[in-house]
Design a protein around this motif. Sequence first.
Motif, PDB file in Angstrom:
ATOM      1  N   THR B  13      -0.745   7.502 -60.025  1.00 37.72           N
ATOM      2  CA  THR B  13      -0.360   8.611 -59.042  1.00 37.72           C
ATOM      3  C   THR B  13      -1.304   9.538 -59.526  1.00 37.72           C
ATOM      4  OG1 THR B  13       1.446  10.211 -58.597  1.00 37.72           O
ATOM      5  CG2 THR B  13       0.865   9.693 -61.136  1.00 37.72           C
ATOM      6  N   GLU B  14      -1.523  11.181 -58.920  1.00 39.29           N
ATOM      7  CA  GLU B  14      -2.081  11.963 -59.149  1.00 39.29           C
ATOM      8  C   GLU B  14      -1.575  13.135 -59.818  1.00 39.29           C
ATOM      9  OE1 GLU B  14      -4.611  11.660 -54.963  1.00 39.29           O
ATOM     10  OE2 GLU B  14      -3.047  13.001 -54.946  1.00 39.29           O
ATOM     11  N   THR B  15      -2.494  13.836 -60.666  1.00 40.93           N
ATOM     12  CA  THR B  15      -2.056  14.976 -61.373  1.00 40.93           C
ATOM     13  C   THR B  15      -1.204  16.032 -60.428  1.00 40.93           C
ATOM     14  OG1 THR B  15      -4.052  16.306 -60.932  1.00 40.93           O
ATOM     15  CG2 THR B  15      -3.685  15.133 -63.186  1.00 40.93           C
ATOM     16  N   GLY B  16      -0.094  16.356 -61.090  1.00 41.22           N
ATOM     17  CA  GLY B  16       0.850  17.340 -60.451  1.00 41.22           C
ATOM     18  C   GLY B  16       1.816  16.847 -59.552  1.00 41.22           C
ATOM     19  N   ARG B  17       1.804  15.471 -59.437  1.00 39.40           N
ATOM     20  CA  ARG B  17       2.894  14.908 -58.751  1.00 39.40           C
ATOM     21  C   ARG B  17       4.093  14.609 -59.685  1.00 39.40           C
ATOM     22  NH1 ARG B  17       1.749  12.780 -53.148  1.00 39.40           N
ATOM     23  NH2 ARG B  17      -0.434  13.083 -52.969  1.00 39.40           N
TER      24      ARG B  17
END
Lengths: 108, 115
Positions: B13-17
């Motif tokens: 996943t990506e940062t902030g998710r």
Amino acid sequence: QKEVEQDPGPLSVPEGAIVSLNCTYSNSAFQYFMWYRQYSRKGPELLMYTYSSGNKEDGRFTAQVDKSSKYISLFIRDSQPSDSATYLCAMKTQNFVFGPGTRLSVLP
Amino acid sequence: DAGITQSPRYKITETGRQVTLMCHQTWSHSYMFWYRQDLGHGLRLIYYSAAADITDKGEVPDGYVVSRSKTENFPLTLESATRSQTSVYFCASSARTAGSNQPQHFGDGTRLSIL
């Protein structure tokens, strides 16, 4: 100083050797002692569980606890390539504390 | 099969998710635990639960949220994922007998990568 210290290895031995894995700890309140085996990409699996000082044997595995020295050991007799894994010691009072693990390779 | 199962096994996943890791056990153990395992640190306790609706912080709880509405489930949520939360996450459970926790039994982990 970490509560539980364990040589990370890796430790390589020939098949059939006797393996000695060790942990030292600093908290004299620890009462229960465990050894877990962890294969690559798997969860830790309980091998041995002991309470008192002394030896406990289960097949090729012997767990040894020396509370006076704050030292525990796991001995593996007649080591096999299938014993290649990371071995974690663990101990507890109220909560469980794990050592960082020793990687063992048993070479055929 | 009886035991403890984690899902997903792998997640990118990506940062902030927000990310939720699931844990389910069929032993009816009262205690459940979440650990992260990183090189050089070994297993570090994030949160644990003594029973349904009872949870408590472990050694490294910041950035994580847990809930336990049913005895058999103990999801772990990263509310806003950061790269430092890239790790392998293990769920464990244990019974409690005679006033003492029995040894923990572990799932096979979720390997989480945060880009």
